[in-house]
Design a protein around this motif. Sequence first.
Motif, mmCIF file in Angstrom:
data_model
loop_
_atom_site.group_PDB
_atom_site.id
_atom_site.type_symbol
_atom_site.label_atom_id
_atom_site.label_comp_id
_atom_site.label_asym_id
_atom_site.label_seq_id
_atom_site.Cartn_x
_atom_site.Cartn_y
_atom_site.Cartn_z
ATOM 1 N N TRP A 146 0.852 -1.189 0.000
ATOM 2 C CA TRP A 146 0.000 0.000 0.000
ATOM 3 C C TRP A 146 0.891 1.244 0.000
ATOM 4 N N PRO A 147 1.394 1.639 -1.160
ATOM 5 C CA PRO A 147 2.434 2.676 -1.246
ATOM 6 C C PRO A 147 1.992 4.064 -0.799
ATOM 7 N N ASN A 148 0.704 4.324 -0.739
ATOM 8 C CA ASN A 148 0.217 5.646 -0.324
ATOM 9 C C ASN A 148 -0.327 5.653 1.107
ATOM 10 N N LEU A 149 -0.004 4.611 1.880
ATOM 11 C CA LEU A 149 -0.420 4.554 3.279
ATOM 12 C C LEU A 149 0.235 5.688 4.056
ATOM 13 N N ARG A 150 -0.582 6.474 4.798
ATOM 14 C CA ARG A 150 -0.077 7.653 5.503
ATOM 15 C C ARG A 150 -0.083 7.487 7.021
ATOM 16 N N PHE A 151 -1.043 6.738 7.584
ATOM 17 C CA PHE A 151 -1.010 6.494 9.022
ATOM 18 C C PHE A 151 -1.824 5.264 9.381
ATOM 19 N N ILE A 152 -1.517 4.728 10.570
ATOM 20 C CA ILE A 152 -2.199 3.577 11.137
ATOM 21 C C ILE A 152 -2.784 4.022 12.459
ATOM 22 N N SER A 153 -4.036 3.657 12.726
ATOM 23 C CA SER A 153 -4.727 4.162 13.911
ATOM 24 C C SER A 153 -5.325 3.023 14.730
ATOM 25 N N GLY A 154 -5.149 3.101 16.043
ATOM 26 C CA GLY A 154 -5.737 2.132 16.960
ATOM 27 C C GLY A 154 -5.184 2.336 18.354
ATOM 28 N N ILE A 155 -5.914 1.918 19.369
ATOM 29 C CA ILE A 155 -5.432 2.031 20.738
ATOM 30 C C ILE A 155 -4.178 1.171 20.881
ATOM 31 N N CYS A 156 -3.084 1.768 21.369
ATOM 32 C CA CYS A 156 -1.804 1.053 21.372
ATOM 33 C C CYS A 156 -0.953 1.387 22.585
ATOM 34 N N THR A 157 -1.581 1.739 23.700
ATOM 35 C CA THR A 157 -0.812 2.055 24.892
ATOM 36 C C THR A 157 -0.786 0.868 25.850
ATOM 37 N N GLY A 158 0.007 1.007 26.921
ATOM 38 C CA GLY A 158 0.098 -0.056 27.912
ATOM 39 C C GLY A 158 0.626 -1.335 27.290
ATOM 40 N N SER A 159 -0.055 -2.453 27.519
ATOM 41 C CA SER A 159 0.399 -3.750 27.023
ATOM 42 C C SER A 159 0.328 -3.853 25.503
ATOM 43 N N LEU A 160 -0.371 -2.923 24.864
ATOM 44 C CA LEU A 160 -0.489 -2.942 23.404
ATOM 45 C C LEU A 160 0.680 -2.251 22.713
ATOM 46 N N LEU A 161 1.579 -1.627 23.491
ATOM 47 C CA LEU A 161 2.696 -0.896 22.894
ATOM 48 C C LEU A 161 3.591 -1.803 22.055
ATOM 49 N N GLN A 162 3.656 -3.081 22.410
ATOM 50 C CA GLN A 162 4.513 -3.994 21.657
ATOM 51 C C GLN A 162 4.161 -4.009 20.171
ATOM 52 N N PHE A 163 2.871 -3.770 19.838
ATOM 53 C CA PHE A 163 2.462 -3.839 18.443
ATOM 54 C C PHE A 163 2.983 -2.660 17.627
ATOM 55 N N VAL A 164 3.365 -1.586 18.304
ATOM 56 C CA VAL A 164 3.956 -0.456 17.587
ATOM 57 C C VAL A 164 5.248 -0.891 16.916
ATOM 58 N N ASP A 165 6.056 -1.681 17.627
ATOM 59 C CA ASP A 165 7.287 -2.205 17.027
ATOM 60 C C ASP A 165 6.975 -3.049 15.800
ATOM 61 N N HIS A 166 5.895 -3.824 15.863
ATOM 62 C CA HIS A 166 5.510 -4.644 14.702
ATOM 63 C C HIS A 166 5.273 -3.756 13.493
ATOM 64 N N PHE A 167 4.475 -2.704 13.696
ATOM 65 C CA PHE A 167 4.098 -1.878 12.548
ATOM 66 C C PHE A 167 5.237 -0.978 12.081
ATOM 67 N N GLU A 168 6.142 -0.642 12.959
ATOM 68 C CA GLU A 168 7.348 0.047 12.493
ATOM 69 C C GLU A 168 8.175 -0.893 11.628
ATOM 70 N N PHE A 169 8.184 -2.170 11.974
ATOM 71 C CA PHE A 169 8.857 -3.175 11.146
ATOM 72 C C PHE A 169 8.114 -3.365 9.826
ATOM 73 N N PHE A 170 6.792 -3.535 9.885
ATOM 74 C CA PHE A 170 6.008 -3.798 8.676
ATOM 75 C C PHE A 170 5.933 -2.592 7.740
ATOM 76 N N THR A 171 6.212 -1.384 8.252
ATOM 77 C CA THR A 171 6.196 -0.189 7.403
ATOM 78 C C THR A 171 7.584 0.395 7.192
ATOM 79 N N ASP A 172 8.605 -0.309 7.686
ATOM 80 C CA ASP A 172 9.985 0.163 7.564
ATOM 81 C C ASP A 172 10.155 1.555 8.173
ATOM 82 N N HIS A 173 9.435 1.791 9.281
ATOM 83 C CA HIS A 173 9.498 3.061 10.034
ATOM 84 C C HIS A 173 9.043 4.272 9.203
#
Length: 612
Positions: A330-357
Amino acid sequence: MHCKALHLSSSQYALLLAHCQTPVNKTMEERMGRGVPLFVEPERPEEVVERIVYLLENVKDIQRILLENLLKKHGDCEYLEKYKKDGKIDVQTFRERVPLITYEDIQRDIQRTAQRGKHANILCCEEPVHFHQSGGTSGGKLKMLPVTGSARETLVEYFVMIDAWFHMKSTVKRTSAGGIGMTFFFGGDCLKTPGGHDLLLVSSWFVRQSMSAYRQTPERFASPLEVILCRDFAQSVYCQLLCGLIRSAEVAMMSSLIISVLATAVTFLQENWEELCNDISTGKLSARITDQKVRRAVSQILHTPDPELAAKIRAECSKDTWAGILTRLWPNLRFISGICTGSLLQFVDHFEFFTDHKVPVVCLVYGSSEGAIGMNPYPDAHPNDITYVFLPQMGYFEFRNIRDSSVVDISDVVVGEDYEFIMTNLSGLWRYKMADVLKCVGYIHSSPEFKFLGRENTLVNVAQEIVHEYEMTLAVESAAKLHLFAGAHLMGYTTTVNVKSFPGHYVVFWELQIEHSSAEGEHQEELEQCCLAIENSLNEKYRADRNMGTIAPLEINLVKPGSFSNLMQQAQATRCSTQLKQTRTYKPDHPAVQFLYSAAQHKFRSSKALTL
């Protein structure tokens, strides 16, 4: 925008409070019918933002008047009747006599309310309009919670405020203008209580609230409404991915209520991309989709073969690494949105990996099944830096100091202290312990600014030690960041205890994604170091007991890829929320624990002494 704080009388503040709960420019019925709160930008967002600032400048007075009004309105309900003093209940009596409670304390009252239907007057004097079912994120327990008309209207207004603030304050939002969204929301089932009220998940309410917006502006969404409303989770996520891939050049945003659902969608893509490519190449929908409404709706998008697009997707998905896969597909993807605090913070690393930061993760809301609570005042902040302010018209908020158990209202919290959040909502929950642990990091106007730390739920202990869920969460995530070997990413985890062996010990289930071909067993030293780091991050009592031998060394069990995704799908199949957060702690006899033990491939522990 800055609004000067005014000194108003109580009656003027009451009028202000009423105004804050009244829709801007439109009646509530009109706005609910149009679906405005969830996806359509407010007509005059600058006015809504001005009101939010005013609320934050006058938190103390608005909270006081809100509580006074709630006690006046519901003082004769059965629950409050027993706490009256001289036949009355005022703010002081409320603070002195009404106890702090958990769900178990009022579960029977809620069940009676659900059975009685109209005019129950048990927990409050306003009839519920429906009941929310929680997603089972509090130790895996499902809860049924009443929602009154007042609470529903406030929840609708909450989303208007969130949308307006995001629209006005976010640079990310402006860069995505004109694109479409892949919104991983799922309709789910709507059941009935014995009293005839709807019983539905918060995520289901969210989707139903949005249906008019979907119908009026379908061009803004990658998937048709029939796909969102599909009751079968696997069919829904398959078709959402399929539609998103077909319209990949248009996608500017991916979102869900909770970020873990997006992670599940990516895992589903990893497991099913070949079948999705076949559908796109042939122009024919897989036979796995049996819902006829969904098939007809998707056929409007998948109407011709596109072997060229299918070949591009195959080329990307078959590469050795999935680093940057989302921005490649998805070359024009601009942002990803969802609750990601507390125990969900780990998924931020996933999406930084999946989007190459390259793509930011945005977290806007702080809410729960019990009600809307607050918002992120800095919508473009990195998730590691996200804080929240509470919107004072959403409920009456108190805070129990973790250090000394003293309880204060929102205007008396102290910067630097940790608190458990206590909520009195508009639906009859009085001084309800939310088990969320928050740190006060400052003030915005007269409103405290909080960082979410995690949950206060206590793990099942081994030797009378006390380890809280938020403590274990911080320890696990810190160890993974500092000690995991290069190319390994933590995709999911949960914790339990093993008390069948002697001495007992803690067990952490980890799922890793590894970029290269190396096996987990080749990294024994690093993974043993992770075990040691987790234990050294826990409290002094745990470390002393571990060194004495009354607690055995903690054990990390590595489970096979996809295990946590399968666990979430199983939860959905048994009517836990499809928006389920990964439960961070389980009792040892929970079925999820047995499933994870069966999925374990390697075990690691360190027998080294801990630091005291």
